[in-house]
Design a protein around this motif. Structure first.
Motif, PDB file in Angstrom:
ATOM      1  N   MET A 143     -16.975 -37.723 -44.683  1.00  0.00           N
ATOM      2  CA  MET A 143     -15.513 -37.702 -44.481  1.00  0.00           C
ATOM      3  C   MET A 143     -15.117 -36.534 -43.592  1.00  0.00           C
ATOM      4  SD  MET A 143     -12.287 -37.422 -46.909  1.00  0.00           S
ATOM      5  CE  MET A 143     -12.160 -35.432 -46.503  1.00  0.00           C
ATOM      6  N   ILE A 146     -16.224 -36.985 -40.048  1.00  0.00           N
ATOM      7  CA  ILE A 146     -15.607 -37.827 -39.257  1.00  0.00           C
ATOM      8  C   ILE A 146     -14.389 -37.341 -39.025  1.00  0.00           C
ATOM      9  CG2 ILE A 146     -14.530 -40.168 -39.112  1.00  0.00           C
ATOM     10  CD1 ILE A 146     -16.616 -41.170 -41.180  1.00  0.00           C
ATOM     11  N   LEU A 147     -13.774 -36.488 -39.936  1.00  0.00           N
ATOM     12  CA  LEU A 147     -12.232 -36.036 -39.685  1.00  0.00           C
ATOM     13  C   LEU A 147     -12.299 -35.138 -38.469  1.00  0.00           C
ATOM     14  CD1 LEU A 147      -9.405 -35.648 -40.869  1.00  0.00           C
ATOM     15  CD2 LEU A 147     -10.496 -33.606 -42.045  1.00  0.00           C
ATOM     16  N   GLY A 150     -12.661 -36.377 -35.071  1.00  0.00           N
ATOM     17  CA  GLY A 150     -11.482 -37.015 -34.720  1.00  0.00           C
ATOM     18  C   GLY A 150     -10.557 -35.919 -33.896  1.00  0.00           C
ATOM     19  N   ALA A 151     -10.847 -34.545 -34.169  1.00  0.00           N
ATOM     20  CA  ALA A 151     -10.348 -33.529 -33.294  1.00  0.00           C
ATOM     21  C   ALA A 151     -10.503 -33.593 -31.916  1.00  0.00           C
ATOM     22  CB  ALA A 151     -10.436 -32.173 -34.051  1.00  0.00           C
ATOM     23  N   PHE A 152     -11.645 -34.299 -31.794  1.00  0.00           N
ATOM     24  CA  PHE A 152     -11.975 -34.248 -30.237  1.00  0.00           C
ATOM     25  C   PHE A 152     -11.647 -35.291 -29.472  1.00  0.00           C
ATOM     26  CE2 PHE A 152     -15.501 -31.677 -31.996  1.00  0.00           C
ATOM     27  CZ  PHE A 152     -15.367 -30.262 -31.252  1.00  0.00           C
ATOM     28  N   ILE A 153     -10.984 -36.478 -30.186  1.00  0.00           N
ATOM     29  CA  ILE A 153     -10.674 -37.660 -29.530  1.00  0.00           C
ATOM     30  C   ILE A 153      -9.204 -37.684 -28.966  1.00  0.00           C
ATOM     31  CG2 ILE A 153     -10.264 -39.966 -29.962  1.00  0.00           C
ATOM     32  CD1 ILE A 153     -12.706 -39.725 -32.177  1.00  0.00           C
ATOM     33  N   PRO A 154      -8.843 -37.963 -27.499  1.00  0.00           N
ATOM     34  CA  PRO A 154      -7.743 -37.931 -27.163  1.00  0.00           C
ATOM     35  C   PRO A 154      -6.936 -38.781 -27.918  1.00  0.00           C
ATOM     36  CG  PRO A 154      -9.551 -38.333 -25.359  1.00  0.00           C
ATOM     37  CD  PRO A 154     -10.032 -38.508 -26.734  1.00  0.00           C
ATOM     38  N   TYR A 155      -5.677 -38.273 -28.155  1.00  0.00           N
ATOM     39  CA  TYR A 155      -4.502 -38.915 -28.819  1.00  0.00           C
ATOM     40  C   TYR A 155      -4.173 -40.220 -28.432  1.00  0.00           C
ATOM     41  CZ  TYR A 155      -3.992 -34.171 -30.717  1.00  0.00           C
ATOM     42  OH  TYR A 155      -4.046 -32.885 -31.127  1.00  0.00           O
ATOM     43  N   LEU A 157      -5.861 -42.434 -27.898  1.00  0.00           N
ATOM     44  CA  LEU A 157      -6.708 -43.622 -28.606  1.00  0.00           C
ATOM     45  C   LEU A 157      -6.078 -43.950 -29.981  1.00  0.00           C
ATOM     46  CD1 LEU A 157      -9.597 -44.835 -27.823  1.00  0.00           C
ATOM     47  CD2 LEU A 157      -9.209 -42.664 -26.538  1.00  0.00           C
ATOM     48  N   PHE A 158      -4.985 -43.267 -30.416  1.00  0.00           N
ATOM     49  CA  PHE A 158      -4.395 -43.591 -31.830  1.00  0.00           C
ATOM     50  C   PHE A 158      -3.086 -44.037 -31.644  1.00  0.00           C
ATOM     51  CE2 PHE A 158      -7.302 -39.810 -32.255  1.00  0.00           C
ATOM     52  CZ  PHE A 158      -8.282 -40.286 -32.858  1.00  0.00           C
ATOM     53  N   ILE A 184      -1.029 -35.383 -39.815  1.00  0.00           N
ATOM     54  CA  ILE A 184      -2.046 -36.052 -39.866  1.00  0.00           C
ATOM     55  C   ILE A 184      -3.157 -35.262 -38.604  1.00  0.00           C
ATOM     56  CG2 ILE A 184      -3.169 -38.216 -38.776  1.00  0.00           C
ATOM     57  CD1 ILE A 184      -0.908 -39.913 -40.144  1.00  0.00           C
ATOM     58  N   PHE A 185      -2.414 -35.056 -37.666  1.00  0.00           N
ATOM     59  CA  PHE A 185      -3.456 -34.352 -36.688  1.00  0.00           C
ATOM     60  C   PHE A 185      -3.579 -32.979 -36.856  1.00  0.00           C
ATOM     61  CE2 PHE A 185      -1.832 -38.622 -34.662  1.00  0.00           C
ATOM     62  CZ  PHE A 185      -3.319 -39.017 -34.242  1.00  0.00           C
ATOM     63  N   LEU A 187      -4.784 -32.119 -39.655  1.00  0.00           N
ATOM     64  CA  LEU A 187      -5.728 -32.029 -40.776  1.00  0.00           C
ATOM     65  C   LEU A 187      -7.252 -31.630 -40.329  1.00  0.00           C
ATOM     66  CD1 LEU A 187      -5.196 -35.545 -42.606  1.00  0.00           C
ATOM     67  CD2 LEU A 187      -4.919 -32.963 -43.625  1.00  0.00           C
ATOM     68  N   PRO A 188      -7.585 -32.067 -39.136  1.00  0.00           N
ATOM     69  CA  PRO A 188      -9.053 -31.321 -38.890  1.00  0.00           C
ATOM     70  C   PRO A 188      -9.233 -30.013 -38.833  1.00  0.00           C
ATOM     71  CG  PRO A 188      -8.391 -33.320 -37.481  1.00  0.00           C
ATOM     72  CD  PRO A 188      -7.253 -32.983 -38.211  1.00  0.00           C
TER      73      PRO A 188
END
Lengths: 314, 303
Positions: A143, A146-147, A150-155, A157-158, A184-185, A187-188
């Protein structure tokens, strides 16, 4: 302010050689050449410092001048009669569209967004890091992986699905909504910070507390959190500057009533009709930059620690 | 046998007792990971294969949106800008950041003050950065006017309003904001270089600049790679700075993919096209991360 940013980073990597600083720079055989080199070093550093200071210096000068003086195009000239009028107008009179209540509206919105987002995201990071480091339930590392990804993925996408979900439950365009998005963002990086910090604490401490019958929350609040002051400071610095400087989420999720200072600033400066009041614009811009700048100059090396911990290990 | 089984089940119970509170505490985050980080992302990817416009539809049109995207001037300009900006921004930050770190590392006076000055823009938001540089670079009253008032009447520096040059003003502002970060990362690396190496180089009479060029820089490779990855990710996310500084203009000269997505989601009501562009951003990020992760998992131990 004689804190030394990056000191801690440097300390960590050069423990083995305390004489690095001394043993380094060539005190060559030819002092003449050396002096020239020294002048070169300082010249480069000073020119660079001017480059970094110039925009802020110009902003300060502009904010202290009346418009007649600005229109003469003397960017670097000191104001003939410095006045704080533009600052007053920026704070309580600047217009976004038909509302002319000044940037203070955005300031208070940002505060209302910041406080709950900060508390909740730091707390969430601490709980997660603690559970990951000491309780280690199965699947937790996956988990966490994956979290982190998530920190690397451009916002981008969400954002759309989040907007849909939030509007279904009535949180879109609300203070609660924007706070949840920040938590939420956050968290990572928050989880990463606390997990790495707790990994360096002795596990015996935790085991002893377990033997004494301490439960999950007791150990967290009685033993772990009181030992977490340094990482709590770093986490707060990261989140205060991060949340304050946010533009994208505020624009998308906060709604008209809660627009943070950055969004309101952009509206004030970039959607003006008629003549632009550069002095007011610059005062408003400086006011928006003030909170992170104060955090930066007060915290000094802690800020750098936050950058190093949050970024380099990512 | 029985004793063994009892011990085993006792241990299992012990393990469960240890796991359950942790699992409960992590449950909300696990939910966020599932719903937001995985769910929303897959939802966006799914939408990019639909014909959704104002409202989401769940048909399947294959790669139609991507084909449309690649045929759109606005997207092509955005993608080109991302490349131009990315290359110059990363190169500029690395060069400036490295030089700053090396020069600061020469036992200079007021080192702390210099470091604070080089890093403070990093504490400011992109909106503030954009507005500051927008004011400084505006041709009527900014730097151009200033230099002209010094007597150089023909001096021209109007990149901000020049279609062909505007993207470079964004690069300048972004380097101003981020070079300090690179300096911090590389300075930490420089301070970690073994002092014996410097002594040896001094004994051998190797000039300092050659030591930096041929010995120290290769040693800093991990830090440089980290900096490049961080900068590259921020390149793909580039949005606030453009909105504040040029709002994509003049014309569409400084459009970028992140802004393309936002505009098509909330202003142009074309969800299919917006999500297709978001997926392109995702692919770009993965392309940046893949070699890095590969190198890390092969060479490293950390997860």
């Amino acid at each position: 302010m004689n804190t030394h940013p990056s000191e801690t980073v440097a300390d960590r990597t050069s423990v083995a050689s305390p004489d690095t600083a001394q043993g380094r720079v060539a005190e060559g055989r030819r002092p003449q050449r050396l002096t020239l080199a020294r002048i070169g070093v300082y010249a480069f550093l000073i020119v660079s410092a001017l480059f970094f200071l110039l925009p802020v210096w110009v902003m300060i000068l502009t904010s202290l001048k009346p418009m007649e003086e600005i229109r003469q195009g003397t960017l670097l000239a000191l104001p003939a009669a410095p006045s704080l009028d533009a600052w007053g107008q920026a704070w309580s009179g600047a217009c976004t569209g038909l509302n002319c209540d000044g940037i203070q509206v955005g300031f208070w919105n940002s505060i209302r967004i910041l406080v709950p987002s900060l508390v909740l995201s730091v707390l969430a990071g601490a709980i997660n890091g603690y559970a990951l480091s000491f309780w280690r339930p199965r699947g937790a590392e996956l988990m966490f992986g994956i979290l982190l990804a998530g920190a690397f993925i451009p916002y981008q996408l969400f954002i759309y699905p989040l907007v849909r979900m939030f509007s279904v439950v009535g949180l879109y365009n609300s203070l609660t909504g924007i706070v949840i998005v920040h938590v939420i963002f956050g968290l990572p990086v928050m989880t990463l910070l606390f997990r790495n910090y707790y990994a360096s604490l002795p596990v015996e401490l935790f085991n002893a507390a377990r033997v004494d019958g301490g439960g999950f929350w007791t150990i967290l609040f009685r033993i772990i959190l009181p030992m977490s002051a340094p990482i709590l400071i770093v986490a707060c610095i990261l989140q205060v500057t991060g949340i304050w400087n946010d533009f994208l989420f505020g624009l998308t999720f906060a709604g008209r009533e809660n627009l943070p200072m950055t969004v309101q600033l952009n509206n004030i400066v970039n959607s003006t009709q008629g003549e632009r009041l550069y002095n007011v614009d610059m005062a408003a811009t400086l006011l928006t930059a003030l909170v992170p700048l104060v955090v930066y100059f007060v915290s000094g090396r802690w800020f750098v620690r936050g950058i190093a911990a949050g970024a380099v290990k990512g | 046998m029985q004793a063994d089984a009892a011990a085993l089940s006792a241990r299992r119970r012990g393990r469960l007792r240890r796991e359950i509170p942790g699992a409960l505490a992590l449950a909300p985050t696990a939910l966020v990971v599932l719903v937001v980080f995985l769910g929303c992302m897959l939802w966006t990817v799914r939408l990019s294969f639909t014909s959704s416009q104002l409202l989401p539809r769940f048909d399947f049109v294959g790669f139609e949106q991507f084909e449309r995207l690649l045929g759109m001037g606005r997207f092509i300009v955005s993608a080109q800008n991302l490349v131009i900006f990315g290359v110059l921004f990363i190169a500029g930050c690395l060069v400036l950041g490295y030089l700053l770190a090396v020069f600061i590392d020469q036992k200079v006076r007021a080192e702390g003050a210099f470091r604070s000055i080089f890093l403070f823009p990093h504490a400011m938001s992109f909106v503030v950065t954009g507005l500051a540089w927008q004011w400084l670079l505006n041709p009527e009253l900014g730097l151009q006017r200033l230099v002209r008032s010094w007597g150089w009447e023909s001096f021209t520096f109007d990149w901000l309003v020049d279609r062909d040059m505007a993207i470079y003003t964004i690069v300048i502002a972004a380097i101003w904001q981020a070079a300090g970060l690179v300096m911090v990362i590389l300075l930490a690396g420089l301070r970690g270089v073994d002092a014996d190496l410097w002594k040896a180089a001094k004994i051998d009479g190797i000039p300092t600049w050659r030591v930096y060029g041929w010995i120290v820089t290769p040693l800093l490779k991990p830090m440089i790679v980290t900096a490049v990855v961080l900068l590259a990710i921020s390149v793909v996310k580039l949005f606030d700075l453009v909105v504040a500084m040029t709002h994509g203009g003049p014309g569409i000269a400084t459009e970028v993919p992140a802004k393309f997505v936002m505009d098509h989601l909330f202003e142009r009501n074309n969800i299919g096209l917006a999500t297709a562009c978001a997926v392109m951003m995702l692919i770009t990020v993965l392309a940046v991360l893949a070699p890095w992760l590969y190198a890390r998992t092969r060479g490293g131990q950390r997860t």
